[in-house]
Design an enzyme around this catalytic site. Structure first.
Site, PDB file in Angstrom:
ATOM      1  N   ALA A 182       5.858 -10.733  23.762  1.00 31.39           N
ATOM      2  CA  ALA A 182       5.188 -12.030  23.297  1.00 31.39           C
ATOM      3  C   ALA A 182       3.703 -11.705  23.581  1.00 31.39           C
ATOM      4  O   ALA A 182       3.022 -11.049  24.303  1.00 31.39           O
ATOM      5  CB  ALA A 182       6.026 -12.793  24.051  1.00 31.39           C
ATOM      6  N   VAL A 218      -5.284   3.937   4.779  1.00 34.66           N
ATOM      7  CA  VAL A 218      -3.484   3.973   3.900  1.00 34.66           C
ATOM      8  C   VAL A 218      -4.048   5.677   3.106  1.00 34.66           C
ATOM      9  O   VAL A 218      -3.572   6.972   3.383  1.00 34.66           O
ATOM     10  CB  VAL A 218      -2.803   3.236   3.407  1.00 34.66           C
ATOM     11  CG1 VAL A 218      -1.718   3.567   2.336  1.00 34.66           C
ATOM     12  CG2 VAL A 218      -2.221   1.814   4.454  1.00 34.66           C
ATOM     13  N   CYS A 278      -2.679  -6.360   7.633  1.00 30.62           N
ATOM     14  CA  CYS A 278      -1.491  -6.536   6.907  1.00 30.62           C
ATOM     15  C   CYS A 278      -0.501  -7.702   6.874  1.00 30.62           C
ATOM     16  O   CYS A 278       0.175  -8.239   6.256  1.00 30.62           O
ATOM     17  CB  CYS A 278      -0.271  -5.530   6.460  1.00 30.62           C
ATOM     18  SG  CYS A 278      -1.701  -4.329   5.659  1.00 30.62           S
ATOM     19  N   ARG A 330      -9.881  -6.252  11.082  1.00 30.43           N
ATOM     20  CA  ARG A 330      -9.578  -7.591   9.787  1.00 30.43           C
ATOM     21  C   ARG A 330      -8.245  -8.629  10.674  1.00 30.43           C
ATOM     22  O   ARG A 330      -6.770  -8.209  11.669  1.00 30.43           O
ATOM     23  CB  ARG A 330      -8.890  -6.993   8.941  1.00 30.43           C
ATOM     24  CG  ARG A 330      -9.998  -5.848   7.774  1.00 30.43           C
ATOM     25  CD  ARG A 330      -9.717  -5.251   6.936  1.00 30.43           C
ATOM     26  NE  ARG A 330      -9.134  -3.966   7.314  1.00 30.43           N
ATOM     27  CZ  ARG A 330      -8.343  -3.166   6.473  1.00 30.43           C
ATOM     28  NH1 ARG A 330      -7.950  -3.363   5.233  1.00 30.43           N
ATOM     29  NH2 ARG A 330      -7.834  -1.817   6.592  1.00 30.43           N
TER      30      ARG A 330
END
Ligand code: NAD
Ligand code: UGA
Length: 473
Positions: A274, A11, A282, A349
C-alpha cells in the site's frame, strides 16, 4: 539474426541491447539525434541497472549499432521491432502517431525479401491489422512512384513487453512468459528462434529452470493480454490501498493485513504494497486506454474506472495527512524524499510526486525534493517541475522542513541518518508514502511517523525542534 529496433526508450533500448547480448546483430534507430549521438558514444540516455555495462560490451563486440537512419535499419533487419512511445491523449486513448509514422516509414523503405514487423509498443487492440494496412499502403505508394517492381513480403506479430523499469535487464533475461500474437506460422517460428537463448534461459539467473512459457495466440488476444496484465496489477494495488484506508480508520496495520492475505496462494504476496498510489508511464495510460476501448465498444468498465478513481484519491492522500498534522500548509516547507515513480529509474512520467508538487504549491507550501537521480539537477532527457527546489543531499532537503514525505522507496532511504535529518527540521514529521521505514526507528530518531494504513508512531508535539533541543540539553 539481423534485428532492427525502432525507438530506443526504456523498452526499445533494453530490447536492442539484450538481443545484441544474446548474439544477434542489432541496429537501434531513433529519430532523436541527441540520443543517437549519446548512444553512439557508448552512453545510455536512460538509467537502468546493468544496461550501460552490457550495452558497451555489445558495441565493442560489433553486435550493436545506433542510427537515426530508418532506411538503414529496415534494410538491415530481418525482424523489425516497433518500440516507440504510445503516450496518453487527454481523452484516455493512446496517441498512436509515433507507431503510425514508424509503420509508414517501414513501408517506404521495404525493398525485397521477407521481414517480420513486431509491435513491441503497447498499442490499442486491433493495431496489428492497422499497422499491416499502413505498411501495405506505404508500399503501394512507393510502387506507384517507382518503375522497378518490388517484392517485399512481411508479417506483423504482436509481442507485448512486460519488463518493469528499474529491473528491465533482469526481466528481459528472466521473463515469466512471452506472448507472441499473429497468424503467420513462419513469423511466429522466426520470433521463437530469435528468442531461443532467452526461452532456454541461457542468460537467466537460474538456467536450470524449465524453458520460459511462450503463449502463442492471435494478434488481438496478444494485444489484450498486455492491457489485461497491467490493468490487473494496477487494480490489485488500488485494492490494497482501499484496504489501507480502511485500516487507517479502524486502527489495523495494512502491512500485516497484506502479509496475512498474500500468503494465500490464490492471492499472492506481490503488488500488495500500500502507498500513495501507482504511477509511471504505463499503468495510468494503459488502464485509461483499456477503459476507453471498452467504452468504444459500448461497455462501461466499472471496476477499472473505480481502480483509477481510487488511485487519483490515493495520490494526494499525503496532503490530507500533512494537513491533519500541520494544519494550514500555506507558508510551510515540505520536503519530498524521492521524485521518480519507483526506485532504480530516472523516469518521472506520471509519478505521484508530480501531483504532490502541484497540490502543495497550490496550497502555498514551499516544496523541496531530494532524489538520487536528480541530485545534480535535471537528469538526461527528463526535467523536474519548475515549482520544486531540487537539493543535492538529504541533509539539504531536511533543512528547515516542517515535514518530509517519502515518495519513492529508494533503498538508500532505509539507510539515511534520520537522527541527523530530524535535527535539521522545524518539526520532525515524516509521512511514509510507501510504508518503507520502521516506525519505531523513526520515533527513536526523533520523528513523528505517519504511514499509509498503519498506526502513527511517536508524538507530533515532541517532534518540534525546540522540544527536541530541550530534551537533548
Ligand atoms: P520512451 O518514450 O522511453 O521511448 C520512445 C522512443 O521512441 C524515444 O527515444 C523516441 O525518441 C523514439 N521515437 C519516437 N518516434 C520515433 C520515430 N518516428 N522513429 C524513431 N524513433 C522514434 O518509451 P518507452 O517507455 O520505451 O515505451 C515504449 C512503448 O513500450 C510504449 O508503448 C509503452 O507503453 C511500452 N512499454 C513500456 C514499458 C516501460 O517500462 N517503459 C514496459 C512495457 C511496455
Ligand atoms: C509495470 C508492470 O509491472 C510491467 O510488467 C509492465 O511491463 C510495465 O508496467 C509497462 O507496461 O510499462 P513499471 O511501471 O515499470 O512496470 O513498475 P511497477 O513495478 O509495476 O510499479 C508501477 C507503480 O505501482 C509504481 O508507482 C509503484 O510504486 C506502484 N506499486 C507497485 C505500488 O504502489 N505497490 C505495489 O505493491 C507495487
Amino acid at each position: 539474426m539481423k534485428v532492427c529496433v525502432i525507438g530506443t526508450g526504456y523498452v526499445g533500448l533494453v530490447t536492442g541491447v539484450c538481443l545484441a547480448h544474446t548474439g544477434h546483430q542489432v541496429i537501434c534507430v531513433d529519430n532523436n539525434e541527441a540520443k543517437v549521438t549519446l548512444m553512439q558514444s557508448g552512453k545510455s540516455p536512460i538509467y537502468e541497472p546493468g544496461l550501460s555495462e552490457i550495452m558497451q560490451v555489445a558495441m565493442q563486440n560489433g553486435c550493436l549499432q545506433f542510427t537515426s537512419d530508418l532506411g538503414a535499419g529496415v534494410e538491415h533487419g530481418d525482424v523489425l521491432f516497433i518500440a516507440v512511445g504510445t503516450p496518453p491523449l487527454p481523452t484516455g486513448e493512446s496517441d498512436t502517431q509515433y507507431v503510425e509514422a514508424v509503420a509508414r516509414g517501414i513501408g517506404q523503405h521495404l525493398k525485397t525479401g521477407y521481414k517480420v514487423i513486431v509491435n513491441k509498443s503497447t498499442v490499442p487492440i486491433g493495431s496489428g491489422d492497422w499497422v499491416r494496412r499502413i505498411v501495405l499502403d506505404a508500399i503501394s505508394e512507393q510502387q506507384e512512384m517507382s518503375t522497378v517492381s518490388m517484392a517485399a513480403q512481411f508479417d506483423v506479430v504482436s509481442n507485448p513487453e512486460f519488463l518493469r523499469e528499474g529491473s528491465a535487464v533482469y526481466d528481459t533475461f528472466n521473463p515469466d512468459r512471452m506472448v507472441l500474437g499473429g497468424s503467420s506460422q513462419k513469423a511466429l517460428d522466426q520470433m521463437q528462434a530469435l528468442y531461443a537463448p532467452i526461452i532456454h534461459r541461457v542468460f537467466a539467473e537460474n538456467p536450470d529452470l524449465p524453458p520460459v512459457p511462450v503463449v502463442t495466440t492471435d494478434l488481438s488476444s496478444a494485444e489484450t493480454i498486455k492491457y489485461a496484465a497491467n490493468a490487473f496489477l494496477a487494480t490489485k494495488i488500488s485494492f490494497i490501498n482501499e484496504i489501507a484506508n480502511i485500516c487507517d480508520r479502524v486502527g489495523a496495520d495494512v502491512t500485516q493485513v497484506a502479509q496475512g492475505i498474500g500468503l494465500d496462494s490464490r492471492i499472492g504476496s506481490k503488488f500488495l504494497q500500500a502507498g500513495i498510489g501507482w504511477g509511471g508511464s504505463c499503468f495510468p495510460k494503459d488502464v485509461a486506454a483499456l477503459v476507453h476501448t471498452a467504452d468504444d465498444y459500448g461497455y462501461s468498465a466499472e471496476l477499472l474506472k473505480a481502480a483509477v478513481s481510487a488511485n487519483s484519491r490515493q495520490r494526494v492522500l499525503a496532503i490530507e495527512k500533512l494537513q491533519q498534522v500541520l494544519g494550514i500548509l500555506k507558508g510551510k516547507t515540505i520536503g519530498l524524499l524521492g521524485l521518480t515513480f519507483k526506485p532504480d529509474t530516472d523516469d518521472m512520467r506520471d509519478t505521484p510526486a508530480l501531483d504532490l508538487i502541484t497540490q502543495l504549491s497550490r496550497l502555498g507550501a514551499k516544496v523541496k525534493a531530494y532524489d538520487p537521480m536528480y541530485a545534480e539537477g535535471s537528469h538526461g532527457f527528463h526535467k523536474a517541475p519548475e515549482q520544486v527546489i531540487l537539493t543535492a543531499t538529504p541533509d539539504e532537503l531536511a533543512e528547515n522542513c516542517d515535514a518530509v514525505v517519502l515518495v519513492t522507496d529508494w533503498q538508500q532511504f532505509r539507510e539515511l541518518d534520520y537522527t541527523g535529518l530530524a535535527a535539521r527540521m522545524n518539526t520532525a514529521i515524516i509521512i511514509d508514502g510507501r510504508n518503507y521505514l520502521n516506525p519505531d526507528e523513526m520515533v527513536a530518531a526523533g520523528f513523528y511517523y505517519v504511514g499509509i494504513g498503519r498506526p502513527s508512531a511517536g508524538s507530533p508535539i515532541t517532534a518540534t525542534r525546540s522540544l527536541r533541543q530541550q530534551a537533548a540539553a
